[in-house]
Design an enzyme around this catalytic site. Structure first.
Site, PDB file in Angstrom:
ATOM      1  N   PHE A 160      28.278 -23.577 -12.546  1.00 34.54           N
ATOM      2  CA  PHE A 160      27.963 -24.468 -11.697  1.00 34.54           C
ATOM      3  C   PHE A 160      27.747 -25.748 -12.309  1.00 34.54           C
ATOM      4  O   PHE A 160      27.064 -26.145 -13.187  1.00 34.54           O
ATOM      5  CB  PHE A 160      26.511 -23.976 -10.922  1.00 34.54           C
ATOM      6  CG  PHE A 160      26.171 -24.825  -9.752  1.00 34.54           C
ATOM      7  CD1 PHE A 160      27.136 -24.767  -8.691  1.00 34.54           C
ATOM      8  CD2 PHE A 160      25.541 -25.958  -9.770  1.00 34.54           C
ATOM      9  CE1 PHE A 160      26.874 -25.760  -7.326  1.00 34.54           C
ATOM     10  CE2 PHE A 160      25.481 -26.870  -8.862  1.00 34.54           C
ATOM     11  CZ  PHE A 160      26.061 -26.613  -7.355  1.00 34.54           C
ATOM     12  N   ASP A 208      27.232 -29.125 -20.373  1.00 29.78           N
ATOM     13  CA  ASP A 208      26.555 -29.475 -19.070  1.00 29.78           C
ATOM     14  C   ASP A 208      25.162 -29.198 -19.413  1.00 29.78           C
ATOM     15  O   ASP A 208      24.676 -28.003 -19.175  1.00 29.78           O
ATOM     16  CB  ASP A 208      27.197 -28.819 -18.061  1.00 29.78           C
ATOM     17  CG  ASP A 208      26.464 -29.052 -16.655  1.00 29.78           C
ATOM     18  OD1 ASP A 208      25.149 -29.677 -16.750  1.00 29.78           O
ATOM     19  OD2 ASP A 208      26.980 -28.857 -15.492  1.00 29.78           O
ATOM     20  N   LYS A 212      18.716 -34.163 -13.524  1.00 32.82           N
ATOM     21  CA  LYS A 212      17.500 -33.228 -13.322  1.00 32.82           C
ATOM     22  C   LYS A 212      16.363 -34.065 -13.796  1.00 32.82           C
ATOM     23  O   LYS A 212      15.786 -35.006 -13.472  1.00 32.82           O
ATOM     24  CB  LYS A 212      17.688 -31.911 -13.502  1.00 32.82           C
ATOM     25  CG  LYS A 212      18.747 -31.148 -12.416  1.00 32.82           C
ATOM     26  CD  LYS A 212      18.488 -29.723 -12.522  1.00 32.82           C
ATOM     27  CE  LYS A 212      19.785 -28.862 -11.603  1.00 32.82           C
ATOM     28  NZ  LYS A 212      19.139 -28.909 -10.124  1.00 32.82           N
TER      29      LYS A 212
HETATM   30  C1  LIG Z   1      24.103 -27.045 -14.743  1.00 36.85           C
HETATM   31  C2  LIG Z   1      24.104 -27.940 -13.303  1.00 36.85           C
HETATM   32  N1  LIG Z   1      25.317 -28.938 -13.353  1.00 36.85           N
HETATM   33  C3  LIG Z   1      25.279 -29.974 -12.452  1.00 36.85           C
HETATM   34  C4  LIG Z   1      24.458 -29.789 -11.475  1.00 36.85           C
HETATM   35  C5  LIG Z   1      24.734 -30.630 -10.014  1.00 36.85           C
HETATM   36  O1  LIG Z   1      23.532 -31.790 -10.164  1.00 36.85           O
HETATM   37  P1  LIG Z   1      23.239 -32.463  -8.882  1.00 36.85           P
HETATM   38  O2  LIG Z   1      22.707 -31.669  -8.013  1.00 36.85           O
HETATM   39  O3  LIG Z   1      22.471 -33.319  -9.278  1.00 36.85           O
HETATM   40  O4  LIG Z   1      24.527 -33.085  -8.455  1.00 36.85           O
HETATM   41  C6  LIG Z   1      23.371 -28.729 -11.339  1.00 36.85           C
HETATM   42  C7  LIG Z   1      22.715 -28.544 -10.122  1.00 36.85           C
HETATM   43  O5  LIG Z   1      21.933 -27.686  -9.950  1.00 36.85           O
HETATM   44  C8  LIG Z   1      23.327 -27.892 -12.295  1.00 36.85           C
HETATM   45  O6  LIG Z   1      22.441 -26.862 -12.433  1.00 36.85           O
END
Ligand SMILES: Cc1ncc(COP(=O)(O)O)c(C=O)c1O
Length: 397
Positions: free
Chosen positions: A132, A219, A248
């Protein structure tokens, strides 16, 4: 159970029927005055819990000075936070944005430009099953969850998808393909069900990226910022990526995103290639600087490792061998309890019992509490959660 949509906000979320109004530490209260213990931290965001006595005055001070200037001018707090992230990551430069998907979007653009700079006109990026990365069109295309892509096609191309922890699959999927420019994954998949990449696999991918001149892009939006007991989860494998999106927990609740880059990727963007109005604004930067300062002052990495291990050991003691519990996974304060059946209903049941948590990938109970959690608070979470899971499993045989 979810309540009907509000008349005026778009119907994007199946919301639970409470509104949280304020908090202190691990404790939050709803508008009716009921209190909860926070095992979710706003989905791995509230690193310092709620209304932290050191963060709150610092943010108040910053609001009194300046919230936003813009990137036409130098922003000293950006320099300060970038220097800190460079020091903690062993990388060299940072770009700031406002969310996880924005950080990933920037990473994907970096990878494409890296390819174009080498004369690759159709660059391809390796991504993973069950990953994700966000909900923009590019990050959705990179994401490995078909359900959330429905209705948004055609998906952006240029991705090659492989399973996690399988180096032979990665080699096979990219064999004789001169267009590959990067490998992109989460060290611990969050929305995919708290699925860790193994240290050996991370090392193998690092080596492959070096051999083939690909960017290793990790990520760390959810698993980073101290949650696993290291600043960044991949550091358990003693590797350094070329590109690392963050968001986050970096701002303890103030919206923020960052892409940290090493020497191979740090100079790819030049003026005019990328940008965002709000990115790197003084308020978000102050939140990042103070979050890291407080984490260091209060030794929250060690706390995440210690209380995370305690929490996991307690859950294992209580739940291992219980019929319906498949596995307890994760590291530090990012833990998943994988059940053999869909268990979304546990979110409401936990709420009723005074605990905030989430269920991810349909059947995984996820705990990502604030990093300030104490062992006593972890015990409280366990004492609420274990009977809930036991009862749920016996009622839904
Ligand atoms: C690993 C990861 N990457 C990207 C995102 C996306 O982040 P945002 O919701 O701040 O766009 C999330 C959100 O849960 C995530 O867990």
């Amino acid at each position: 159970m979810t309540t009907a949509a509000s008349p005026h906000t778009m119907n994007t979320y199946g919301r639970l029927p409470v509104a949280l109004s304020h908090g202190r530490g691990l404790r939050v209260w709803d508008t009716q005055g009921k209190s909860y213990i926070d095992g979710l931290a706003g989905i791995a965001v509230n690193t310092l819990g709620h209304a932290h006595p050191k963060l709150t005055p610092a943010l108040q001070d910053q609001i009194g000075k300046m919230i936003h200037s813009c990137n036409y001018y130098h922003i000293p707090l950006q320099e300060e936070l970038a220097a800190k992230l460079v020091e903690l990551s062993g990388m060299t430069n940072a770009f700031f944005c406002n969310s996880g998907l924005e950080a990933n979007e920037a990473a994907l653009k970096l990878a494409r430009k890296f390819g174009h700079n080498k004369g690759i006109e159709n660059p391809e990026i390796v991504v993973y099953e069950k990953s994700f990365h966000g909900r923009s069109l590019a990050t959705l295309a990179a994401t490995g969850n078909e359900k959330i892509k429905e209705g948004f096609g055609p998906m952006m191309g240029g991705f090659i998808r492989v399973p996690v922890n399988d180096i032979e699959s990665l080699k096979k999927a990219t064999v004789n393909n001169p267009n590959v420019v990067a490998v992109f994954f989460e060290t611990i998949q969050g929305e995919g069900g708290v699925q860790p990449m193994f240290a050996q696999y991370l090392q193998q991918v690092r080596q492959l990226c070096d051999e083939r001149d690909w960017l290793l892009m990790i990520d760390e939006v959810q698993c980073g910022m101290g949650r696993t007991g290291k600043w960044f989860a991949h550091q358990w494998a003693e590797i350094v990526p070329d590109v690392m999106p963050l968001a986050k927990g970096l701002g303890s609740g103030v919206p923020i995103g960052a892409v940290v880059a090493g020497p191979k990727a740090a100079a790819i963007f030049q003026p005019g290639n990328h940008g965002t109005t709000f990115g790197g604004n003084p308020l978000a930067m102050r939140a990042g600087v103070e979050t890291i300062r407080i984490m260091q002052e209060d030794d929250l990495l060690a706390n995440a490792a210690k209380v995370g291990a305690h929490l996991r050991a307690s859950l294992e003691r209580e739940l291992t061998g219980v019929k319906g519990v498949k596995e307890i996974r994760g590291q530090g304060l990012m833990l998943g309890i994988d059940l053999d059946r869909p268990c979304g209903a546990l979110m409401q049941k936990a709420l009723d019992a005074g605990l905030l948590l989430s269920v991810t990938a349909d059947s995984v109970v996820r705990l990502v509490p604030p990093l300030i959690i104490t062992e006593a608070e972890a015990d409280e979470i366990v004492s609420i959660l274990v009977p809930l899971i036991q009862n749920f499993l016996s009622e839904t045989v």
